[in-house]
Write a protein that holds these residues in place. Structure first.
Motif, PDB file in Angstrom:
ATOM      1  N   GLN A  10      85.190  40.735  59.033  1.00 44.00           N
ATOM      2  CA  GLN A  10      85.295  40.171  57.681  1.00 44.00           C
ATOM      3  C   GLN A  10      83.916  39.745  57.170  1.00 44.00           C
ATOM      4  OE1 GLN A  10      88.132  36.983  57.888  1.00 44.00           O
ATOM      5  NE2 GLN A  10      89.868  38.330  58.333  1.00 44.00           N
ATOM      6  N   HIS A  11      83.153  39.152  58.061  1.00 47.49           N
ATOM      7  CA  HIS A  11      81.825  38.666  57.688  1.00 47.49           C
ATOM      8  C   HIS A  11      80.905  39.815  57.266  1.00 47.49           C
ATOM      9  CE1 HIS A  11      78.467  35.823  57.748  1.00 47.49           C
ATOM     10  NE2 HIS A  11      77.762  36.718  58.419  1.00 47.49           N
ATOM     11  N   LEU A  12      80.959  40.929  58.008  1.00 48.02           N
ATOM     12  CA  LEU A  12      80.060  42.057  57.740  1.00 48.02           C
ATOM     13  C   LEU A  12      80.581  43.012  56.669  1.00 48.02           C
ATOM     14  CD1 LEU A  12      78.993  42.892  61.413  1.00 48.02           C
ATOM     15  CD2 LEU A  12      77.603  41.792  59.648  1.00 48.02           C
ATOM     16  N   ALA A  13      81.765  42.746  56.151  1.00 51.15           N
ATOM     17  CA  ALA A  13      82.322  43.607  55.096  1.00 51.15           C
ATOM     18  C   ALA A  13      81.481  43.548  53.833  1.00 51.15           C
ATOM     19  CB  ALA A  13      83.762  43.205  54.795  1.00 51.15           C
ATOM     20  N   THR A  14      80.811  42.412  53.614  1.00 53.82           N
ATOM     21  CA  THR A  14      79.996  42.257  52.401  1.00 53.82           C
ATOM     22  C   THR A  14      78.536  41.971  52.734  1.00 53.82           C
ATOM     23  OG1 THR A  14      80.549  39.892  52.302  1.00 53.82           O
ATOM     24  CG2 THR A  14      81.933  41.417  51.040  1.00 53.82           C
ATOM     25  N   ARG A  15      78.153  42.179  53.997  1.00 55.72           N
ATOM     26  CA  ARG A  15      76.785  41.868  54.413  1.00 55.72           C
ATOM     27  C   ARG A  15      76.260  42.966  55.334  1.00 55.72           C
ATOM     28  NH1 ARG A  15      79.984  37.566  54.300  1.00 55.72           N
ATOM     29  NH2 ARG A  15      79.273  35.574  53.442  1.00 55.72           N
ATOM     30  N   PHE A  94      84.889  28.052  60.207  1.00 51.09           N
ATOM     31  CA  PHE A  94      84.737  29.218  59.342  1.00 51.09           C
ATOM     32  C   PHE A  94      85.261  28.966  57.931  1.00 51.09           C
ATOM     33  CE2 PHE A  94      85.032  30.874  63.669  1.00 51.09           C
ATOM     34  CZ  PHE A  94      83.861  31.622  63.722  1.00 51.09           C
ATOM     35  N   GLY A  95      85.422  27.732  57.576  1.00 52.75           N
ATOM     36  CA  GLY A  95      86.007  27.397  56.279  1.00 52.75           C
ATOM     37  C   GLY A  95      85.168  27.834  55.094  1.00 52.75           C
ATOM     38  N   SER A  96      83.887  28.058  55.303  1.00 50.22           N
ATOM     39  CA  SER A  96      82.998  28.406  54.189  1.00 50.22           C
ATOM     40  C   SER A  96      82.895  29.907  53.958  1.00 50.22           C
ATOM     41  CB  SER A  96      81.591  27.837  54.445  1.00 50.22           C
ATOM     42  OG  SER A  96      81.050  28.435  55.615  1.00 50.22           O
ATOM     43  N   ASP A  97      83.618  30.720  54.748  1.00 48.01           N
ATOM     44  CA  ASP A  97      83.504  32.177  54.628  1.00 48.01           C
ATOM     45  C   ASP A  97      83.841  32.675  53.229  1.00 48.01           C
ATOM     46  OD1 ASP A  97      82.573  32.551  57.100  1.00 48.01           O
ATOM     47  OD2 ASP A  97      84.327  33.587  57.925  1.00 48.01           O
ATOM     48  N   ASP A  98      84.961  32.158  52.669  1.00 50.79           N
ATOM     49  CA  ASP A  98      85.377  32.630  51.344  1.00 50.79           C
ATOM     50  C   ASP A  98      84.307  32.339  50.303  1.00 50.79           C
ATOM     51  OD1 ASP A  98      87.692  33.598  52.365  1.00 50.79           O
ATOM     52  OD2 ASP A  98      88.924  31.867  51.798  1.00 50.79           O
ATOM     53  N   GLU A  99      83.725  31.145  50.381  1.00 49.65           N
ATOM     54  CA  GLU A  99      82.694  30.773  49.420  1.00 49.65           C
ATOM     55  C   GLU A  99      81.459  31.661  49.580  1.00 49.65           C
ATOM     56  OE1 GLU A  99      81.804  26.686  49.779  1.00 49.65           O
ATOM     57  OE2 GLU A  99      83.818  25.985  49.266  1.00 49.65           O
ATOM     58  N   GLU A 100      81.103  31.943  50.854  1.00 48.42           N
ATOM     59  CA  GLU A 100      79.937  32.799  51.094  1.00 48.42           C
ATOM     60  C   GLU A 100      80.191  34.209  50.587  1.00 48.42           C
ATOM     61  OE1 GLU A 100      79.079  32.639  55.205  1.00 48.42           O
ATOM     62  OE2 GLU A 100      78.395  30.551  55.182  1.00 48.42           O
ATOM     63  N   ALA A 103      79.968  34.272  46.828  1.00 46.03           N
ATOM     64  CA  ALA A 103      78.567  34.207  46.395  1.00 46.03           C
ATOM     65  C   ALA A 103      77.883  35.546  46.595  1.00 46.03           C
ATOM     66  CB  ALA A 103      77.836  33.106  47.176  1.00 46.03           C
ATOM     67  N   GLU A 104      78.176  36.207  47.720  1.00 42.28           N
ATOM     68  CA  GLU A 104      77.566  37.512  47.979  1.00 42.28           C
ATOM     69  C   GLU A 104      78.061  38.551  46.974  1.00 42.28           C
ATOM     70  OE1 GLU A 104      75.139  40.276  50.126  1.00 42.28           O
ATOM     71  OE2 GLU A 104      75.208  38.093  49.922  1.00 42.28           O
ATOM     72  N   ALA A 105      79.365  38.494  46.658  1.00 40.89           N
ATOM     73  CA  ALA A 105      79.921  39.432  45.678  1.00 40.89           C
ATOM     74  C   ALA A 105      79.288  39.227  44.303  1.00 40.89           C
ATOM     75  CB  ALA A 105      81.435  39.260  45.590  1.00 40.89           C
ATOM     76  N   GLU A 106      79.060  37.979  43.942  1.00 37.77           N
ATOM     77  CA  GLU A 106      78.423  37.683  42.659  1.00 37.77           C
ATOM     78  C   GLU A 106      76.983  38.179  42.642  1.00 37.77           C
ATOM     79  OE1 GLU A 106      79.542  36.456  39.779  1.00 37.77           O
ATOM     80  OE2 GLU A 106      81.539  36.585  40.657  1.00 37.77           O
TER      81      GLU A 106
END
Length: 215
Positions: A10-15, A94-100, A103-106
């Motif tokens: 999930q983390h590397l899906a947008t990074r 890992f609660g901040s994953d959605d926020e990160e 932010a990456e999507a933006e």
């Protein structure tokens, strides 16, 4: 130590990397904790990342950064029935994953918008042009009209293209030159063109714009 592959996927899906925009020690610590290459059918993003970090194997020790961000993905495999406190701790971790991810999507969206605007700005609009019917009158019926026309066509201006022409009778054996031309509006001044035509005073009595139409 084990890796939470689901979270890492999930983390590397947008990074591209565990932390930041270049390989770092955070990638190295996670890479070394994975026993073998991940199955690309089950963890496509992790498999892509793993292959990329593997290419830096000879440089692992010299990569910048710290391992802190990578250590967040390390830990023992969770028990089948974890205590409520353990579950809460994992959520906090890992609660901040959605926020990160948001932010990456933006950030990615902003980059694409900027690229689109840059490409759009480079596109030049076609130059505005006009078709002009231009009349040139001689002094009398003895004026050499062929030489008059040759003189007029000898005028060169950036944005000016001479077209077809004909001699039109205007009475008493006198004919005028009627010639079409295409001009770029921002480059060619018709007043300036008429001044240049008037310089052929041996042939030209006057000139007029008979018609003008935008292309």
């Amino acid at each position: 130590m084990s890796i939470n592959l689901e979270k890492l996927e999930q983390h590397l899906a947008t990074r591209s990397y565990v932390e930041g925009y270049t390989p770092s020690q955070a990638d190295v610590v996670v890479y070394k904790a994975i026993a073998s290459a991940p199955d690309p059918e089950q963890n496509v993003h992790v498999a892509r990342w793993y292959s990329h970090i593997k290419s830096y194997a000879s440089e692992h020790d010299s990569l910048p950064g710290s391992s802190t961000a990578g250590e967040a993905f390390l830990g023992t495999a969770p028990a089948a029935a974890a205590a409520p406190a353990d579950a809460e701790e994992e959520i906090d971790l890992f609660g901040s994953d959605d926020e990160e991810e948001d932010a990456e999507a933006e950030r990615i969206k902003a980059e694409r918008v900027a690229e689109y605007n840059a490409k759009k700005a480079k596109k030049t609009k076609p130059a505005a042009k006009s078709v002009v019917t231009f009349d040139v009158k001689p002094w009398d019926d003895e004026t050499n009209m062929a030489e008059l026309e040759a003189s007029v066509r000898s005028i060169e201006m950036d944005g000016l293209v001479w077209g077809s022409s004909k001699f039109v009778p205007i009475g008493y054996g006198i004919r005028k030159l009627q010639i079409t031309l295409v001009v770029e509006d921002d480059k060619v001044s018709m007043d300036e063109l008429q001044e240049k035509v008037a310089e052929f005073e041996d042939y030209v009595q006057s000139s007029d714009i008979a018609a003008m139409q935008k292309l």
